[in-house]
Design a protein around this motif. Structure first.
Motif, mmCIF file in Angstrom:
data_model
loop_
_atom_site.group_PDB
_atom_site.id
_atom_site.type_symbol
_atom_site.label_atom_id
_atom_site.label_comp_id
_atom_site.label_asym_id
_atom_site.label_seq_id
_atom_site.Cartn_x
_atom_site.Cartn_y
_atom_site.Cartn_z
ATOM 1 N N ASP A 174 48.000 -24.791 3.168
ATOM 2 C CA ASP A 174 49.255 -25.589 2.411
ATOM 3 C C ASP A 174 49.206 -26.991 2.250
ATOM 4 O O ASP A 174 49.252 -27.814 3.426
ATOM 5 N N PRO A 175 49.031 -27.588 1.109
ATOM 6 C CA PRO A 175 48.602 -28.959 0.931
ATOM 7 C C PRO A 175 49.574 -29.577 1.319
ATOM 8 O O PRO A 175 49.609 -30.949 1.374
ATOM 9 N N PHE A 176 51.139 -29.264 1.313
ATOM 10 C CA PHE A 176 52.311 -30.071 1.951
ATOM 11 C C PHE A 176 51.929 -30.239 3.483
ATOM 12 O O PHE A 176 52.681 -31.217 3.641
ATOM 13 N N ASP A 177 51.199 -29.416 3.980
ATOM 14 C CA ASP A 177 51.305 -29.551 5.211
ATOM 15 C C ASP A 177 49.784 -30.308 5.662
ATOM 16 O O ASP A 177 49.931 -31.061 6.724
ATOM 17 N N ASP A 178 48.625 -30.143 4.923
ATOM 18 C CA ASP A 178 47.569 -30.512 5.082
ATOM 19 C C ASP A 178 46.892 -30.900 3.682
ATOM 20 O O ASP A 178 46.161 -29.854 3.294
ATOM 21 N N ILE A 179 47.046 -31.875 3.435
ATOM 22 C CA ILE A 179 46.284 -32.264 1.858
ATOM 23 C C ILE A 179 44.864 -31.986 2.025
ATOM 24 O O ILE A 179 44.394 -31.690 0.849
ATOM 25 N N ARG A 180 43.920 -31.947 3.106
ATOM 26 C CA ARG A 180 42.557 -31.819 3.245
ATOM 27 C C ARG A 180 42.416 -30.532 2.663
ATOM 28 O O ARG A 180 41.306 -29.983 2.492
ATOM 29 N N CYS A 181 43.477 -29.498 2.654
ATOM 30 C CA CYS A 181 43.019 -28.177 2.325
ATOM 31 C C CYS A 181 42.565 -28.097 0.963
ATOM 32 O O CYS A 181 41.984 -27.289 0.489
ATOM 33 N N LEU A 182 43.026 -29.180 -0.006
ATOM 34 C CA LEU A 182 42.318 -29.172 -1.275
ATOM 35 C C LEU A 182 40.975 -29.165 -1.419
ATOM 36 O O LEU A 182 40.600 -28.901 -2.648
ATOM 37 N N GLY A 183 40.231 -29.455 -0.259
ATOM 38 C CA GLY A 183 38.837 -29.295 -0.262
ATOM 39 C C GLY A 183 38.264 -27.977 0.189
ATOM 40 O O GLY A 183 37.247 -27.865 0.190
ATOM 41 N N ARG A 184 39.254 -27.147 0.511
ATOM 42 C CA ARG A 184 38.984 -25.532 1.024
ATOM 43 C C ARG A 184 39.256 -24.873 -0.134
ATOM 44 O O ARG A 184 40.302 -23.961 -0.121
ATOM 45 N N VAL A 185 38.425 -24.590 -1.230
ATOM 46 C CA VAL A 185 38.946 -23.740 -2.413
ATOM 47 C C VAL A 185 38.435 -22.088 -1.846
ATOM 48 O O VAL A 185 37.396 -22.053 -1.512
ATOM 49 N N ARG A 186 39.637 -21.365 -2.030
ATOM 50 C CA ARG A 186 39.145 -20.005 -1.773
ATOM 51 C C ARG A 186 38.842 -18.999 -3.107
ATOM 52 O O ARG A 186 38.213 -18.275 -2.994
ATOM 53 N N PHE A 187 39.727 -19.486 -4.065
ATOM 54 C CA PHE A 187 39.229 -18.698 -5.373
ATOM 55 C C PHE A 187 39.570 -19.571 -6.432
ATOM 56 O O PHE A 187 40.538 -20.408 -6.599
ATOM 57 N N ARG A 188 38.573 -19.572 -7.624
ATOM 58 C CA ARG A 188 38.714 -20.280 -8.804
ATOM 59 C C ARG A 188 38.092 -19.250 -9.620
ATOM 60 O O ARG A 188 36.797 -19.004 -9.792
ATOM 61 N N PRO A 189 38.688 -18.922 -10.906
ATOM 62 C CA PRO A 189 38.243 -17.804 -11.516
ATOM 63 C C PRO A 189 37.290 -18.469 -12.500
ATOM 64 O O PRO A 189 36.970 -19.664 -12.812
#
Length: 92
Positions: free
Chosen positions: A77-92
């Motif tokens: 959740d980027p609102f809790d941990d902005i670093r998660c924006l570097g952990r992409v799980r899915f991108r079509p």
């Protein structure tokens, strides 16, 4: 400069020369912005602020059946941990 811009009410928009395939540069920029901005401000800078700056609003509409959309799913959740924006799980 970012702190001064924020205090002055300047709307911050996110930009990158990256094609989006390698998010390393973008994640570093998110982390740099997050040193001054809230997670919500960082996400706005990367989405609606940039869309508005580029005047791309004719393509922006609510998500509805039959419409197109960019979708990225992150591990966290980027609102809790902005670093998660570097952990992409899915991108079509």
């Amino acid at each position: 400069a970012l702190e001064l811009a924020k205090r002055s009410g300047v709307r911050i928009a996110f930009g990158s020369d990256s094609d989006g395939r390698d998010a390393t540069e973008q994640v570093q920029e998110f982390l740099s912005l997050a040193e001054v901005l809230t997670p919500s401000d960082v996400i706005e800078a990367a989405t609606t602020a940039t869309r508005d700056l580029l005047r791309y609003t004719r393509h922006a509409s609510p998500l509805a059946m039959g419409s197109t959309a960019d979708l990225v799913v992150f591990d966290g959740d980027p609102f809790d941990d902005i670093r998660c924006l570097g952990r992409v799980r899915f991108r079509p």
